[in-house]
Design a protein around this motif. Structure first.
Motif, PDB file in Angstrom:
ATOM      1  N   ARG A  18       0.820  -1.208   0.000  1.00 12.70           N
ATOM      2  CA  ARG A  18       0.000   0.000   0.000  1.00 12.70           C
ATOM      3  C   ARG A  18       0.856   1.260   0.000  1.00 12.70           C
ATOM      4  N   ILE A  19       1.909   1.295   0.791  1.00 14.72           N
ATOM      5  CA  ILE A  19       2.746   2.490   0.872  1.00 14.72           C
ATOM      6  C   ILE A  19       3.510   2.710  -0.425  1.00 14.72           C
ATOM      7  N   GLU A  20       3.830   1.615  -1.138  1.00 11.17           N
ATOM      8  CA  GLU A  20       4.520   1.755  -2.417  1.00 11.17           C
ATOM      9  C   GLU A  20       3.591   2.354  -3.472  1.00 11.17           C
ATOM     10  N   VAL A  21       2.331   1.958  -3.442  1.00 14.97           N
ATOM     11  CA  VAL A  21       1.365   2.540  -4.384  1.00 14.97           C
ATOM     12  C   VAL A  21       1.205   4.034  -4.122  1.00 14.97           C
TER      13      VAL A  21
ATOM     14  N   ILE B 277      -9.472   9.209  -3.463  1.00 10.66           N
ATOM     15  CA  ILE B 277      -9.849   7.906  -2.913  1.00 10.66           C
ATOM     16  C   ILE B 277     -11.342   7.863  -2.612  1.00 10.66           C
ATOM     17  N   VAL B 278     -11.874   8.967  -2.098  1.00  5.71           N
ATOM     18  CA  VAL B 278     -13.278   9.011  -1.719  1.00  5.71           C
ATOM     19  C   VAL B 278     -14.186   9.102  -2.944  1.00  5.71           C
ATOM     20  N   ALA B 279     -13.806   9.894  -3.949  1.00  7.04           N
ATOM     21  CA  ALA B 279     -14.690  10.192  -5.071  1.00  7.04           C
ATOM     22  C   ALA B 279     -14.789   9.041  -6.073  1.00  7.04           C
ATOM     23  N   LYS B 280     -13.643   8.466  -6.482  1.00  6.09           N
ATOM     24  CA  LYS B 280     -13.580   7.382  -7.468  1.00  6.09           C
ATOM     25  C   LYS B 280     -14.156   7.786  -8.824  1.00  6.09           C
TER      26      LYS B 280
ATOM     27  N   LEU C 275      -2.399  14.740   9.840  1.00  2.00           N
ATOM     28  CA  LEU C 275      -3.828  14.432   9.866  1.00  2.00           C
ATOM     29  C   LEU C 275      -4.292  13.858   8.532  1.00  2.00           C
ATOM     30  N   PHE C 276      -3.958  14.513   7.437  1.00  2.00           N
ATOM     31  CA  PHE C 276      -4.459  14.078   6.135  1.00  2.00           C
ATOM     32  C   PHE C 276      -3.797  12.782   5.663  1.00  2.00           C
ATOM     33  N   PHE C 277      -2.525  12.589   5.963  1.00  2.00           N
ATOM     34  CA  PHE C 277      -1.888  11.329   5.577  1.00  2.00           C
ATOM     35  C   PHE C 277      -2.425  10.168   6.407  1.00  2.00           C
ATOM     36  N   THR C 278      -2.793  10.447   7.645  1.00  2.00           N
ATOM     37  CA  THR C 278      -3.442   9.398   8.452  1.00  2.00           C
ATOM     38  C   THR C 278      -4.775   9.000   7.841  1.00  2.00           C
ATOM     39  N   LEU C 279      -5.560   9.987   7.393  1.00  2.00           N
ATOM     40  CA  LEU C 279      -6.840   9.696   6.754  1.00  2.00           C
ATOM     41  C   LEU C 279      -6.647   8.944   5.440  1.00  2.00           C
ATOM     42  N   VAL C 280      -5.634   9.326   4.667  1.00  2.00           N
ATOM     43  CA  VAL C 280      -5.344   8.624   3.413  1.00  2.00           C
ATOM     44  C   VAL C 280      -4.975   7.179   3.690  1.00  2.00           C
ATOM     45  N   TRP C 281      -4.157   6.956   4.698  1.00  2.00           N
ATOM     46  CA  TRP C 281      -3.718   5.599   5.042  1.00  2.00           C
ATOM     47  C   TRP C 281      -4.888   4.733   5.484  1.00  2.00           C
ATOM     48  N   ARG C 282      -5.823   5.312   6.194  1.00  2.19           N
ATOM     49  CA  ARG C 282      -6.977   4.536   6.682  1.00  2.19           C
ATOM     50  C   ARG C 282      -7.989   4.279   5.578  1.00  2.19           C
TER      51      ARG C 282
END
Length: 374
Positions: free
Chosen positions: A220-223, A281-284, A360-367
């Motif tokens: 996931r982190i590589e993507v 990620i949210v919109a797709k 904050l935003f990278f935590t949300l992206v990771w989750r």
């Protein structure tokens, strides 16, 4: 194992880089859009009030009244027009041919020579309140400067209880270009970081290539890293290009450290990339992601960052909302580094706010980002 990770990451970076090179819109947003915006705001938009059209009405021309009218003629702030009657001047004001009227009545000179009060009638178009205040201040300044010169020519001391000695720091020329151009760099970086990245993952979903990515051995982190690194490089390139234009084309001074500018810009770019990736990620969907990026990032950055409108003049609840806009902190850093220098309390405080937003935003992206179909 490390070699395998490096090869996979490099492959992902190469894939996204080729995608950028094949998409002319990405290059246009990164390098053409900053040029358009900088030239538009640098040359076409000015907050400076100069050559303000005003009407001069002199009911009884004489030496004193003509001398005062001449002060307006010589001022760089006014473009005066003479009118014989106040009615003609008011008609011109109603038709928006002039922005103000300076009215010297027929008893102006006699009252001035007798030492009595010699009032001047001033009528200003108040449709634009900011312009009206500026015009009023310039008229008062011109009048006081002429009055001081008039008293000196007659060997009299002008009774002024307060002597004003003003000094303008950081922007002595009071050029709005020096104020606008640094802040515009934050706007262009917001466009590059958020708008382009907002369509990265959404594009994969639309084209059906996300499923292919999910079955690869990529972590996931590589993507995420493979998708962000090319856009980070593209954004920093656009930033350097914008800074070069600001310094060499628009003569905006860079009084602070260039390396401090690079570090703060990299931090802001990571925040913008994280926001754009979260939207993607949210919109797709590319269209929805693009619209969300404009509404969530670009418009607040343009209106609520202090780039164009003074935050302290906004209502309290709007000032509170501005603390949620990352561009607010970066605009403050840019204006400080360009015009004031390395003022560490300002720079570090705003960089600290950007760092909190980044986490904050990278935590949300990771989750939110998962290598599985939902």
């Amino acid at each position: 194992m490390r070699a395998g990770v490096g090869m996979r990451l490099w492959g992902m970076i190469r894939k996204e880089s080729l995608q950028i090179l094949r998409d002319p819109s990405s290059i246009s947003i990164a390098f053409v859009m900053p040029v358009v915006l900088l030239f538009l705001f640098g040359y076409g938009v000015s907050l400076d009030a100069k050559l303000i059209p005003v009407g001069i009405v002199i009911e009884q021309p004489d030496t004193a009244s003509q001398s005062l009218a001449g002060a307006f003629d010589r001022s760089e702030f006014f473009n005066p027009r003479r009118f014989d009657t106040i009615q003609a001047a008011e008609q011109a004001l109603n038709q928006r041919l002039i922005d103000g009227i300076v009215w010297l009545r027929n008893d102006f000179s006699s009252r001035l020579l007798s030492g009595d009060e010699a009032p001047i009638g001033v009528i200003i178009n108040g449709v634009d309140s900011n312009q009206a205040n500026i015009t009023q201040g310039y008229i008062q300044g011109t009048w006081l400067a002429w009055l001081d010169h008039y008293a000196e020519s007659r060997g009299q001391a002008l009774p002024m209880p307060v002597s004003l000695e003003q000094r303008v720091w950081f922007n002595a020329a009071l050029s709005s270009r020096w104020f606008l151009v640094p802040g515009l760099i934050a706007i262009t970086m917001t466009l590059i970081g958020s708008l382009l990245t907002a369509m990265v993952v959404a594009r994969e979903w639309e084209r059906g290539t996300m499923e292919a990515l999910m079955v690869t051995p990529l972590h996931r982190i590589e993507v995420l890293a493979g998708k962000l690194i090319p856009y980070f490089v593209l954004g920093m390139g656009g930033m350097l290009f914008s800074v070069a234009l600001a310094v060499w084309q628009f003569d905006v001074p860079l009084r602070g450290s260039f390396w401090l500018l690079m570090v703060s810009s990299a931090l802001f770019m990571l925040v913008a990339l994280a926001i754009g990736l979260l939207i993607s990620i949210v919109a797709k969907n590319q269209f929805v992601a693009g619209q969300m990026a404009i509404i969530i990032t670009f418009l607040p950055a343009f209106i609520l960052s202090g780039f164009l409108f003074d935050i302290n003049s906004m209502p309290g609840w709007v000032q509170f909302i501005t603390h949620l806009v990352p561009a607010r902190y970066f605009v403050a850093i840019l204006q400080t580094l360009f015009l004031a220098g390395d003022v560490w309390p300002v720079v570090l405080g705003n960089m600290g706010a950007l760092l909190i937003m980044l986490l904050l935003f990278f935590t949300l992206v990771w989750r939110k980002f998962h290598k599985r179909l939902e």
